[in-house]
Design a protein around this motif. Structure first.
Motif, PDB file in Angstrom:
ATOM      1  N   ILE A 101     -18.082  24.654  28.267  1.00 14.62           N
ATOM      2  CA  ILE A 101     -18.815  25.084  27.219  1.00 14.62           C
ATOM      3  C   ILE A 101     -17.995  26.196  27.281  1.00 14.62           C
ATOM      4  N   THR A 102     -17.355  26.845  26.067  1.00 18.60           N
ATOM      5  CA  THR A 102     -16.566  27.794  26.022  1.00 18.60           C
ATOM      6  C   THR A 102     -16.846  29.041  25.796  1.00 18.60           C
ATOM      7  N   ALA A 103     -16.904  30.710  26.732  1.00 15.49           N
ATOM      8  CA  ALA A 103     -17.422  31.098  26.598  1.00 15.49           C
ATOM      9  C   ALA A 103     -17.001  32.378  26.154  1.00 15.49           C
ATOM     10  N   ASN A 104     -16.425  33.305  25.374  1.00 10.99           N
ATOM     11  CA  ASN A 104     -16.148  34.373  24.609  1.00 10.99           C
ATOM     12  C   ASN A 104     -16.146  35.760  26.043  1.00 10.99           C
ATOM     13  N   VAL A 105     -15.774  35.957  26.155  1.00  8.32           N
ATOM     14  CA  VAL A 105     -16.370  37.441  27.242  1.00  8.32           C
ATOM     15  C   VAL A 105     -15.398  38.310  27.494  1.00  8.32           C
ATOM     16  N   THR A 106     -15.811  39.614  27.529  1.00  8.31           N
ATOM     17  CA  THR A 106     -15.429  41.037  27.816  1.00  8.31           C
ATOM     18  C   THR A 106     -13.943  40.355  28.414  1.00  8.31           C
ATOM     19  N   GLU A 107     -13.130  41.783  28.962  1.00  7.71           N
ATOM     20  CA  GLU A 107     -11.907  41.508  29.427  1.00  7.71           C
ATOM     21  C   GLU A 107     -12.516  42.399  31.303  1.00  7.71           C
ATOM     22  N   GLY A 139      -7.584  33.697  29.028  1.00 11.49           N
ATOM     23  CA  GLY A 139      -7.245  34.798  28.158  1.00 11.49           C
ATOM     24  C   GLY A 139      -7.118  35.098  26.545  1.00 11.49           C
ATOM     25  N   ALA A 140      -6.289  36.009  26.459  1.00 10.37           N
ATOM     26  CA  ALA A 140      -6.055  36.076  24.890  1.00 10.37           C
ATOM     27  C   ALA A 140      -4.680  34.486  24.236  1.00 10.37           C
ATOM     28  N   ALA A 141      -4.746  34.120  25.024  1.00 14.16           N
ATOM     29  CA  ALA A 141      -4.481  32.910  24.625  1.00 14.16           C
ATOM     30  C   ALA A 141      -4.923  32.186  23.576  1.00 14.16           C
ATOM     31  N   GLY A 142      -4.518  31.411  22.391  1.00 10.58           N
ATOM     32  CA  GLY A 142      -5.708  30.140  21.784  1.00 10.58           C
ATOM     33  C   GLY A 142      -6.279  29.438  22.401  1.00 10.58           C
ATOM     34  N   ALA A 143      -7.055  28.869  21.905  1.00  9.16           N
ATOM     35  CA  ALA A 143      -8.216  28.290  22.454  1.00  9.16           C
ATOM     36  C   ALA A 143      -7.569  26.674  22.048  1.00  9.16           C
ATOM     37  N   PRO A 144      -7.263  25.731  23.421  1.00  9.73           N
ATOM     38  CA  PRO A 144      -7.583  24.508  22.966  1.00  9.73           C
ATOM     39  C   PRO A 144      -7.665  23.893  21.504  1.00  9.73           C
ATOM     40  N   ALA A 145      -6.641  23.074  21.100  1.00  4.98           N
ATOM     41  CA  ALA A 145      -6.919  22.651  19.673  1.00  4.98           C
ATOM     42  C   ALA A 145      -8.124  21.322  19.717  1.00  4.98           C
ATOM     43  N   PRO A 158     -11.022  38.132  22.751  1.00  2.01           N
ATOM     44  CA  PRO A 158      -9.874  36.840  22.775  1.00  2.01           C
ATOM     45  C   PRO A 158     -10.249  36.677  23.890  1.00  2.01           C
ATOM     46  N   TYR A 159     -10.537  37.069  25.287  1.00  5.44           N
ATOM     47  CA  TYR A 159     -10.899  36.255  26.596  1.00  5.44           C
ATOM     48  C   TYR A 159     -11.827  35.119  26.535  1.00  5.44           C
ATOM     49  N   ARG A 160     -11.352  33.865  27.302  1.00  9.08           N
ATOM     50  CA  ARG A 160     -11.905  32.850  26.600  1.00  9.08           C
ATOM     51  C   ARG A 160     -12.322  31.870  27.778  1.00  9.08           C
ATOM     52  N   VAL A 161     -13.499  31.510  28.633  1.00  9.60           N
ATOM     53  CA  VAL A 161     -13.883  30.627  29.267  1.00  9.60           C
ATOM     54  C   VAL A 161     -14.548  29.652  29.632  1.00  9.60           C
ATOM     55  N   THR A 162     -13.325  28.006  29.994  1.00 12.91           N
ATOM     56  CA  THR A 162     -14.343  27.488  29.361  1.00 12.91           C
ATOM     57  C   THR A 162     -15.021  25.889  31.756  1.00 12.91           C
ATOM     58  N   VAL A 163     -16.259  26.283  30.876  1.00 13.13           N
ATOM     59  CA  VAL A 163     -17.354  25.779  31.868  1.00 13.13           C
ATOM     60  C   VAL A 163     -17.993  24.586  32.007  1.00 13.13           C
TER      61      VAL A 163
END
Length: 190
Positions: A101-107, A139-145, A158-163
């Motif tokens: 799961i990719t979650a977009n989160v606050t800083e 973080g602010a980096a792009g998501a994996p393709a 812009p902050y992403r967490v992969t679970v």
């Protein structure tokens, strides 16, 4: 020659022209029969070549594709009947052996998280809670393709967490489910 009906003289033949014409026609008929036999042989050879090429074409026009992972087709990148080249991408397959799961989160949430933290996914459709572990902080980096759905399309954070999901329910290979990810709180050591 006289007994056979041929009269020969100096530089001429005294046979009737109809006999000469008959011999010419017999010779021509023999030549045509030889040409016909050669043509029949060539037709038989070409018919066999056509069968061989039809089999070869059938073998080259189809191919069984084996994927290295258990999954399902996500996107077809070619059309039926399209000519393809070696190395050309044909389709995209979802790897259902380990869902993420990719979650977009606050800083502020992002700054509290660490790799290995526990998380729980609460589906919006009311399904069972699914537990997992934080495996990537981009973080602010792009998501994996290689994700099925690009997180950029889901939120402006812009902050992403992969679970990575651990439960067997995660192996159903459902894509595009929405919900809420709850991260376990850290206990601070003294």
């Amino acid at each position: 020659a006289a007994r056979n009906g041929s009269f020969l003289g100096d530089s001429y033949n005294d046979r009737p022209s109809s006999v000469q014409r008959e011999e010419e026609m017999r010779q021509r008929a023999g030549d045509l029969e030889a040409d016909l036999a050669r043509t029949d042989t060539e037709i038989a050879w070409l018919a066999n070549e056509i069968k061989v090429e039809e089999i070869r074409f059938a073998d080259l026009s189809e191919a069984n594709i084996t994927t290295p992972v258990a999954g399902r087709v996500w996107e077809m990148m070619t059309s039926p009947g399209e000519d393809v080249q070696a190395g050309q991408p044909l389709l995209k397959v979802l790897d259902c052996s380990g869902a993420v799961i990719t979650a977009n989160v606050t800083e502020s949430v992002y700054n509290r998280l660490q790799l290995g933290d526990l998380a729980t996914f609460e589906p919006n459709d009311g399904g069972e809670l699914i537990s997992g572990t934080v495996v990537n902080l981009t973080g602010a980096a792009g998501a994996p393709a290689n994700l099925a759905i690009n997180p950029d399309a889901l939120s402006k954070e812009p902050y992403r967490v992969t679970v990575a999901l651990r439960d067997a329910a995660a192996r159903a290979c459902t894509v595009g489910r929405t919900g809420r990810v709850v991260f376990a709180r850290h206990e601070t050591a003294p």
